[in-house]
Design an enzyme around this catalytic site. Structure first.
Site, PDB file in Angstrom:
ATOM      1  N   ASP A   7      -9.187  35.860  16.753  1.00 26.59           N
ATOM      2  CA  ASP A   7      -8.268  35.202  17.681  1.00 26.59           C
ATOM      3  C   ASP A   7      -9.143  34.481  18.705  1.00 26.59           C
ATOM      4  OD1 ASP A   7      -5.889  34.508  19.108  1.00 26.59           O
ATOM      5  OD2 ASP A   7      -6.298  36.154  20.497  1.00 26.59           O
ATOM      6  N   GLU A  68      -6.705  32.282  13.444  1.00 22.41           N
ATOM      7  CA  GLU A  68      -5.532  31.534  13.893  1.00 22.41           C
ATOM      8  C   GLU A  68      -5.845  30.049  13.938  1.00 22.41           C
ATOM      9  OE1 GLU A  68      -3.719  32.245  17.703  1.00 22.41           O
ATOM     10  OE2 GLU A  68      -2.805  34.092  17.012  1.00 22.41           O
ATOM     11  N   HIS A 142      -5.927  40.222  22.760  1.00 24.27           N
ATOM     12  CA  HIS A 142      -6.743  39.349  21.916  1.00 24.27           C
ATOM     13  C   HIS A 142      -7.208  40.105  20.667  1.00 24.27           C
ATOM     14  CE1 HIS A 142      -6.713  36.582  25.286  1.00 24.27           C
ATOM     15  NE2 HIS A 142      -7.089  37.595  26.048  1.00 24.27           N
TER      16      HIS A 142
END
Length: 163
Positions: A7, A68, A142
């Protein structure tokens, strides 16, 4: 299957190493957040992300990463900084011959939670239950998002029960 979930973020980059056994059971080997808030220079932040992720890749001998995709932020400058962090993350993977799979935030949420608009709390709950972790298990949002990215790849790569 060993998956390195990412992330990316310029100040906080979440990471996770998740193992799917041939039996289908899932294990969280390690997770964390690379924090670059103490770095004042953009180049230092990017190097910190790159070197931190490179060390984790070497430690766990990961060969697959799930990251992501970039989403468009209303603030163009924030989107630009996110792209820098993604570039450092991707370069760490590519320099170690790690195969990269990219998923949108909506796809990750839908795959892990069943709803593309799941909240951070809902994602954290599913992450804990999927990995058999107690409610007391503590990690940053996160890191939770990085675990979700890894789980998304595992769930997208076949049945989570190994059937």
């Amino acid at each position: 299957m060993l998956v390195f979930g990412l992330d990316p973020g310029l100040n906080y980059t979440g990471w996770a190493v998740v193992l799917k056994e041939p039996s289908g059971s899932l294990s969280l080997l390690d997770t964390g957040t690379i924090c670059t808030t103490s770095c004042s220079d953009l180049n230092d932040k990017l190097f910190c992300i790159f070197s931190g992720l490179s060390a984790i890749i070497q430690k766990f001998s990961v060969s697959v990463a799930s990251i992501e995709n970039v989403f468009v932020n209303l603030n163009p400058k924030a989107s630009m900084f996110l792209c820098y962090a993604r570039a450092a993350s991707l370069l760490a993977c590519l320099s170690s011959n790690v195969k990269i799979f990219e998923y949108s935030p909506t796809k990750i949420k839908k795959c892990v939670f069943g709803n593309g608009r799941a909240s951070k709390e809902q994602i954290a709950f599913v992450v804990r239950s999927s990995l058999g972790l107690s409610e007391d298990a503590s990690f940053s949002s996160h890191a939770s998002d990085a675990i979700a990215a890894a789980l998304c790849h595992i769930f997208s790569s076949g049945n989570r029960y190994g059937i």
